[in-house]
Motif scaffolding. Structure first.
Motif, PDB file in Angstrom:
ATOM      1  N   ARG A 122      48.504  52.502  52.430  1.00 20.43           N
ATOM      2  CA  ARG A 122      49.469  53.539  52.042  1.00 20.43           C
ATOM      3  C   ARG A 122      50.603  52.882  51.255  1.00 20.43           C
ATOM      4  O   ARG A 122      51.025  53.358  50.207  1.00 20.43           O
ATOM      5  CB  ARG A 122      50.000  54.226  53.292  1.00 20.43           C
ATOM      6  CG  ARG A 122      50.766  55.509  53.019  1.00 20.43           C
ATOM      7  CD  ARG A 122      51.341  56.093  54.301  1.00 20.43           C
ATOM      8  NE  ARG A 122      50.353  56.741  55.149  1.00 20.43           N
ATOM      9  CZ  ARG A 122      50.106  56.388  56.414  1.00 20.43           C
ATOM     10  NH1 ARG A 122      50.740  55.374  56.970  1.00 20.43           N
ATOM     11  NH2 ARG A 122      49.216  57.039  57.120  1.00 20.43           N
ATOM     12  N   MET A 123      51.097  51.749  51.741  1.00 22.69           N
ATOM     13  CA  MET A 123      52.167  51.032  51.044  1.00 22.69           C
ATOM     14  C   MET A 123      51.681  50.464  49.708  1.00 22.69           C
ATOM     15  O   MET A 123      52.453  50.317  48.770  1.00 22.69           O
ATOM     16  CB  MET A 123      52.710  49.903  51.935  1.00 22.69           C
ATOM     17  CG  MET A 123      53.470  50.405  53.156  1.00 22.69           C
ATOM     18  SD  MET A 123      53.901  49.060  54.296  1.00 22.69           S
ATOM     19  CE  MET A 123      55.361  48.385  53.485  1.00 22.69           C
ATOM     20  N   MET A 124      50.380  50.178  49.668  1.00 19.23           N
ATOM     21  CA  MET A 124      49.807  49.652  48.420  1.00 19.23           C
ATOM     22  C   MET A 124      49.694  50.737  47.353  1.00 19.23           C
ATOM     23  O   MET A 124      49.311  50.455  46.218  1.00 19.23           O
ATOM     24  CB  MET A 124      48.392  49.110  48.673  1.00 19.23           C
ATOM     25  CG  MET A 124      48.331  47.880  49.549  1.00 19.23           C
ATOM     26  SD  MET A 124      48.442  46.361  48.613  1.00 19.23           S
ATOM     27  CE  MET A 124      46.781  46.218  47.995  1.00 19.23           C
ATOM     28  N   GLY A 125      49.946  51.977  47.766  1.00 21.10           N
ATOM     29  CA  GLY A 125      49.899  53.053  46.777  1.00 21.10           C
ATOM     30  C   GLY A 125      48.607  53.849  46.774  1.00 21.10           C
ATOM     31  O   GLY A 125      48.408  54.719  45.936  1.00 21.10           O
ATOM     32  N   TYR A 126      47.724  53.538  47.720  1.00 24.44           N
ATOM     33  CA  TYR A 126      46.482  54.318  47.790  1.00 24.44           C
ATOM     34  C   TYR A 126      46.782  55.702  48.351  1.00 24.44           C
ATOM     35  O   TYR A 126      47.745  55.897  49.081  1.00 24.44           O
ATOM     36  CB  TYR A 126      45.463  53.638  48.718  1.00 24.44           C
ATOM     37  CG  TYR A 126      44.795  52.440  48.106  1.00 24.44           C
ATOM     38  CD1 TYR A 126      43.515  52.537  47.567  1.00 24.44           C
ATOM     39  CD2 TYR A 126      45.439  51.210  48.072  1.00 24.44           C
ATOM     40  CE1 TYR A 126      42.900  51.437  47.010  1.00 24.44           C
ATOM     41  CE2 TYR A 126      44.828  50.103  47.508  1.00 24.44           C
ATOM     42  CZ  TYR A 126      43.561  50.215  46.977  1.00 24.44           C
ATOM     43  OH  TYR A 126      42.952  49.133  46.428  1.00 24.44           O
ATOM     44  N   ASN A 127      45.911  56.605  48.029  1.00 22.31           N
ATOM     45  CA  ASN A 127      45.950  57.927  48.598  1.00 22.31           C
ATOM     46  C   ASN A 127      45.172  57.859  49.894  1.00 22.31           C
ATOM     47  O   ASN A 127      43.951  57.878  49.884  1.00 22.31           O
ATOM     48  CB  ASN A 127      45.201  58.840  47.643  1.00 22.31           C
ATOM     49  CG  ASN A 127      45.946  60.093  47.418  1.00 22.31           C
ATOM     50  OD1 ASN A 127      46.693  60.534  48.276  1.00 22.31           O
ATOM     51  ND2 ASN A 127      45.731  60.664  46.272  1.00 22.31           N
ATOM     52  N   THR A 128      45.856  57.736  51.002  1.00 23.52           N
ATOM     53  CA  THR A 128      45.138  57.425  52.242  1.00 23.52           C
ATOM     54  C   THR A 128      44.845  58.660  53.074  1.00 23.52           C
ATOM     55  O   THR A 128      45.616  59.614  53.094  1.00 23.52           O
ATOM     56  CB  THR A 128      45.977  56.467  53.113  1.00 23.52           C
ATOM     57  OG1 THR A 128      47.262  57.053  53.298  1.00 23.52           O
ATOM     58  CG2 THR A 128      46.107  55.112  52.465  1.00 23.52           C
ATOM     59  N   LEU A 129      43.714  58.605  53.739  1.00 24.13           N
ATOM     60  CA  LEU A 129      43.385  59.626  54.734  1.00 24.13           C
ATOM     61  C   LEU A 129      42.857  58.919  55.971  1.00 24.13           C
ATOM     62  O   LEU A 129      41.894  58.169  55.910  1.00 24.13           O
ATOM     63  CB  LEU A 129      42.291  60.574  54.210  1.00 24.13           C
ATOM     64  CG  LEU A 129      41.638  61.469  55.282  1.00 24.13           C
ATOM     65  CD1 LEU A 129      42.642  62.435  55.893  1.00 24.13           C
ATOM     66  CD2 LEU A 129      40.456  62.240  54.703  1.00 24.13           C
ATOM     67  N   TRP A 130      43.533  59.160  57.061  1.00 23.77           N
ATOM     68  CA  TRP A 130      42.977  58.714  58.338  1.00 23.77           C
ATOM     69  C   TRP A 130      42.767  59.975  59.147  1.00 23.77           C
ATOM     70  O   TRP A 130      43.714  60.628  59.549  1.00 23.77           O
ATOM     71  CB  TRP A 130      43.913  57.727  59.034  1.00 23.77           C
ATOM     72  CG  TRP A 130      43.324  57.202  60.306  1.00 23.77           C
ATOM     73  CD1 TRP A 130      42.026  57.286  60.716  1.00 23.77           C
ATOM     74  CD2 TRP A 130      44.016  56.524  61.359  1.00 23.77           C
ATOM     75  NE1 TRP A 130      41.851  56.696  61.935  1.00 23.77           N
ATOM     76  CE2 TRP A 130      43.049  56.222  62.351  1.00 23.77           C
ATOM     77  CE3 TRP A 130      45.332  56.126  61.555  1.00 23.77           C
ATOM     78  CZ2 TRP A 130      43.382  55.551  63.524  1.00 23.77           C
ATOM     79  CZ3 TRP A 130      45.672  55.458  62.723  1.00 23.77           C
ATOM     80  CH2 TRP A 130      44.699  55.171  63.698  1.00 23.77           C
ATOM     81  N   LEU A 131      41.504  60.295  59.343  1.00 24.43           N
ATOM     82  CA  LEU A 131      41.146  61.592  59.909  1.00 24.43           C
ATOM     83  C   LEU A 131      40.875  61.497  61.409  1.00 24.43           C
ATOM     84  O   LEU A 131      39.942  60.822  61.824  1.00 24.43           O
ATOM     85  CB  LEU A 131      39.911  62.109  59.159  1.00 24.43           C
ATOM     86  CG  LEU A 131      39.684  63.606  59.207  1.00 24.43           C
ATOM     87  CD1 LEU A 131      38.877  64.033  57.998  1.00 24.43           C
ATOM     88  CD2 LEU A 131      38.999  64.030  60.474  1.00 24.43           C
TER      89      LEU A 131
END
Ligand SMILES: [Zn+2]
Ligand SMILES: [Zn+2]
Length: 881
Positions: free
Chosen positions: A70-79
């Motif tokens: 997330r900090m790296m700038g990715y669009n993160t999803l933890w489901l």
């Protein structure tokens, strides 16, 4: 003054941040097509569950990865989500009903399901609440449940599709039956326990003869259902008997003697009875030889009608009577003691009864093939790699999967039987009311539910909306990594892989990170019966979530079990305190500084500044490598060593003299600026592992943003990384450490300033000069002279050599010589008597032979330590004289 409390209190800090993050929506995934996606699905914990350390691992590792990305700038999803856990939940609900003196049948199917849903409402969210305390930054707005509407729809879709493709069938099969749970239990749910029992040698008379043969069995009661006797075709002893008939005692039935390669010539007499209805191997043999199936034991483990006078007896009672009667008839050859492994139900420990019944199966060979290929060609990677072999070995020898369970709680099999025309209707609809063949409304739905792993096998795509083509699937599927324990590679990981390949035509995840178990301090498995379990919530209440998280990754290597020790928690809490104190120190020394007014180009960087800048960037790069390799143990080591030792113990000490003076304001400002800069970077590097304390401190730093959670991951500044500077600092630090060691050994008062001479080779002189003030300050010297290759040394001095630099500490003025000599002599005497004592003990055969091995070993080690100490003391004494 800083707003940080004097001592760190995780309770206060952790309580407030999680809710703030959630309110701000930081956990929620959002579609930003210009960014790369990074996604993980949570292994859904059972709704019966309470958080244990295994769940904590399942969640801490992904949370670290997600926070980092997330900090790296990715669009993160933890489901996130939970599993309905068919058999486990049903058992809980049944137990509850039984407490009130009732049975589930009293409620009927619908009434029972109502109870089960009530139970789910009451307890199902307990575990997800606990996951929040851990700091899990998953997108709760997308929380799923394996029995919610969407997941249930996916289950029906998959069932019907597999059925239509000929991959689901109904067949007679021998299954593991638990007479107590009243359900089938899959092979991998059967636990094998060694039982001390017997082997009974029974005599079966040959037809039309006075002779008999002898068969060996561990379950004499099943002989009532024998339909053959088998020998190995290459067994020389029995060639003449193959094809002959024997008369089955007690039942008076004629059965043949057959030859089958499966028979082990070494077991018993090499002749075995064949009971196809009650033994999986006999069942297979029965298929090969078209033997009759005679069911003599029923679903309650009670003898059936066909056993005549034994009907109605419990299987073990029947065993006694059969043996007694055979004995009375002279047909019991002998009984031997025998220890063998017996299959037990993994839920209730009842001995499994193999039974033949109609079950639903998934045909595995066609599904296994692509699942094997995906791992072989590297589209899915196991970490550590050794689990690839475990997986492949299982997949290559896979049996058809029995998916029906005689339970009520779960996905009811979407099959309806027409009572009028016999049509079988398999439908994706939730309810079917008309026969597709004859329009009759007289339909009965299959009673069984699906194995709980059927729905969790679809988890990576059912949770993203499949079978609908959703934005989520397009964007977040396949997921990046699955983090799970090695105990469910077959149950779950393998099934997700073949289901995904069949229905998504794509792997469900690219990497599978397998973690080991958390064991207790003695290395034992944590279990209820041992009472050695550790409740993560209690740990969090006492030490804080950050400390628990750090402890769980400390020393953790992929795939290996870890031992959980209280001391480690204390060490992690101390680590948090250390960071807290360092932050307070820096904050107290930067009051009134206008950082916006500082131009970084005007800074007057010292060697120490350049060194810490180089180090923090190298550490940044090492951290990324450890994260990319899923090497969490290494990650903790890098963070711990750098923050504790290099930053707190060295750098902060090195800048103190600049901070504490007012003569050179530029030097002071530089120290303030670099101190804050490094601290800020450290907090961001540490945030994925210890999210709470890092946020709390970060908020106090000047010029930071809204939340560290959404701050950018530190970039590696290659330009400031310098091996040369690090080498220089390493030499200076070695010299300081060496002087400190000597001071320690000589018991010099820590506050006392002493003299030192450094005798340097030519090549190191300039470096030592550059570090002159550091050495003088940190080694507490009043005089320091650095020379090149001197030959005359002061006598009565203590010396040591590091990296070619000779360190000479004149003893005059450093210690009171007479007092020191007396002290050393006394100590030498004491060590001498300790050595005598230990040697005496080890010479005593009574001790060496009878005491526990580790005590003897410890004594030997002690002796060695004393001897080494003696040499050192003697050396110090010689120096003084
Ligand atoms: Zn059971
Ligand atoms: Zn019909």
């Amino acid at each position: 003054m800083t707003d940080l409390l004097k001592t760190y209190n995780p309770d206060i800090v952790e309580g407030k941040w999680y809710d703030k993050w959630a309110e701000k929506g930081y956990f929620a995934a959002s579609f930003k097509p210009e960014r790369d996606s990074y996604s993980i699905v949570m292994p859904p914990p059972n709704i019966t569950g309470q958080l244990h350390l295994g769940h904590a691992l399942d969640n801490v590792f992904p949370d670290i990865l997600i926070r980092w990305k997330r900090m790296m700038g990715y669009n993160t999803l933890w489901l996130p989500g939970t599993d309905h856990a068919s058999i486990a939940t049903e058992k809980k609900v049944v137990d509850k009903i039984r407490e009130d003196g009732q049975e589930k049948e009293d409620f009927g199917r619908d009434g029972f399901l109502e109870k089960a849903w009530e139970w789910k409402e009451e307890y199902g969210n307990r575990i997800t609440k606990q996951l929040r305390k851990l700091g899990s930054s998953c997108d709760w707005s997308r929380e799923r449940f394996t029995m919610d509407e969407g997941c249930s729809r996916a289950v029906r879709e998959v069932f019907v599709e597999l059925y239509d493709r000929g991959l689901i069938y109904q067949g007679d099969y021998i299954v593991n039956w638990c007479p107590d749970c009243q359900t089938t239990v899959s092979d991998i749910e059967v636990e094998h326990e060694d039982h001390v029992s017997h082997i009974w040698h029974l005599r079966y008379p040959l037809k039309d003869s006075n002779e008999y043969i002898v068969v060996a069995t561990t379950r004499p009661e099943t002989m009532l259902g024998d339909t053959a006797v088998a020998v190995n075709p290459s067994d020389e002893r029995y060639q003449d008997l193959i094809g002959k008939m024997v008369v089955l005692p007690l039942m008076n039935r004629e059965i043949p003697i057959i030859a089958d390669n499966f028979v082990d010539q070494e077991f018993g007499t090499g002749m075995v009875k064949v009971t196809p209805a009650h033994d999986p191997n006999d069942f297979e043999m029965g298929r090969r030889h078209e033997l009759e199936l005679i069911k003599v034991i029923d679903e309650n483990a009670v003898m059936t009608e066909v056993t005549g006078k034994y009907a109605g007896l419990d299987r073990y009672e029947c065993r006694k009577q059969v043996v007694a009667e055979l004995k009375a008839e002279g047909l019991l050859d002998k009984i031997e003691d025998y220890e063998h492994s017996v299959g037990q139900c993994y839920r209730c420990d009842t001995v499994i009864e193999p039974l033949v019944s109609k079950q639903w199966f998934v045909k595995m060979k066609p599904l296994a093939e692509p699942a094997i290929k995906a791992v072989k060609d590297g589209r899915i990677r196991f970490v550590p790699e050794r689990f690839k072999k475990v997986y492949l070995n299982w997949m290559e020898n896979i049996q058809d999967w029995c998916i029906s369970r005689q339970l009520w709680w779960g996905h009811r099999i979407p099959v309806w039987y027409c009572q009028d025309c016999g049509e079988i209707i398999v439908s994706k609809e939730e309810v079917v009311s008309k026969c597709t063949a004859c329009n009759s409304e007289n339909l009965v739905q299959e009673e069984d539910v699906l194995d709980t792993w059927f729905s969790s096998g679809l988890w990576p795509f059912s949770t993203m909306g499949w079978p609908v083509d959703t934005e989520e699937l397009a964007y977040y599927y396949p997921t990046d990594v699955l983090v799970t324990g090695r105990d469910i590679i077959f149950f779950w990981v393998a099934r997700m892989i073949f289901m995904a390949l069949e229905f998504m035509d794509e792997v469900p995840f690219k990497d599978v990170y397998i973690h080991g178990l958390v064991r207790d301090a003695e290395g034992r498995k944590m279990s209820k019966s041992l009472g050695n379990g550790i409740d993560p919530i209690e740990v969090i209440d006492e030490y804080g979530s950050d400390a628990l998280r750090f402890t769980l990754i400390t020393g953790n290597t992929p795939g290996n079990d870890m031992r959980f020790r209280e001391e480690r928690l204390e060490a992690s809490r101390n680590f948090a305190n250390k960071i807290w104190n360092a932050a307070r120190f820096i904050l107290m020394n930067i009051e009134d500084v206008d950082f916006d007014g500082i131009n970084p180009d005007d800074l007057k960087l010292t060697l120490a500044d350049r060194w810490i800048l180089s180090r923090v960037n190298k550490v940044n790069s090492n951290i990324e490598k450890a994260l990319n390799d899923y090497n969490f143990g290494e990650l903790s080591k890098i963070l711990y060593d750098f923050i504790w030792s290099e930053f707190c113990d060295w750098y902060i000490e090195l800048v103190k003299s600049r901070l504490y003076q007012d003569k050179d304001l530029q030097a002071k400002e530089t120290a303030q600026y670099i101190g804050v800069t490094i601290l800020e970077k450290i907090l961001r590097l540490l945030h994925p592992v210890m999210p709470f304390i890092t946020e709390e401190i970060w908020q106090q730093l000047p010029g930071t943003g809204e939340s560290i959670m959404i701050a950018p991951w530190p970039e590696i500044e290659q330009g400031v990384i310098s091996d040369e500077i690090e080498d220089k600092m390493a030499l200076i630090m070695d010299v300081i450490k060496s002087i400190r060691n000597i001071r320690n050994e000589m018991k010099v008062n820590p506050g006392k300033r002493i003299k030192a001479i450094l005798n340097s080779p030519e090549g190191k002189f300039d470096i030592l000069q550059e570090g002159y003030n550091y050495i003088k300050d940190l080694a507490r010297l009043k005089e320091l002279s650095i020379e090149i290759n001197i030959e005359e040394k002061p006598d009565k001095s203590s010396t040591s050599i590091v990296s070619g630099v000779e360190i000479i500490l004149p003893l005059e003025g450093m210690v009171d010589l007479d007092k020191e000599i007396a002290r050393l002599e006394k100590e030498l005497e004491e060590v001498g008597s300790e050595i005598k004592r230990a040697e005496g003990k080890l010479a005593n055969e009574g001790f060496v032979n009878k005491a526990p091995g580790h005590l003897v070993q410890r004594e030997r080690e002690k002796l060695q330590e004393f001897k080494e100490k003696k040499v050192k003391l003697q050396q110090s004494l010689d120096d003084l004289r």
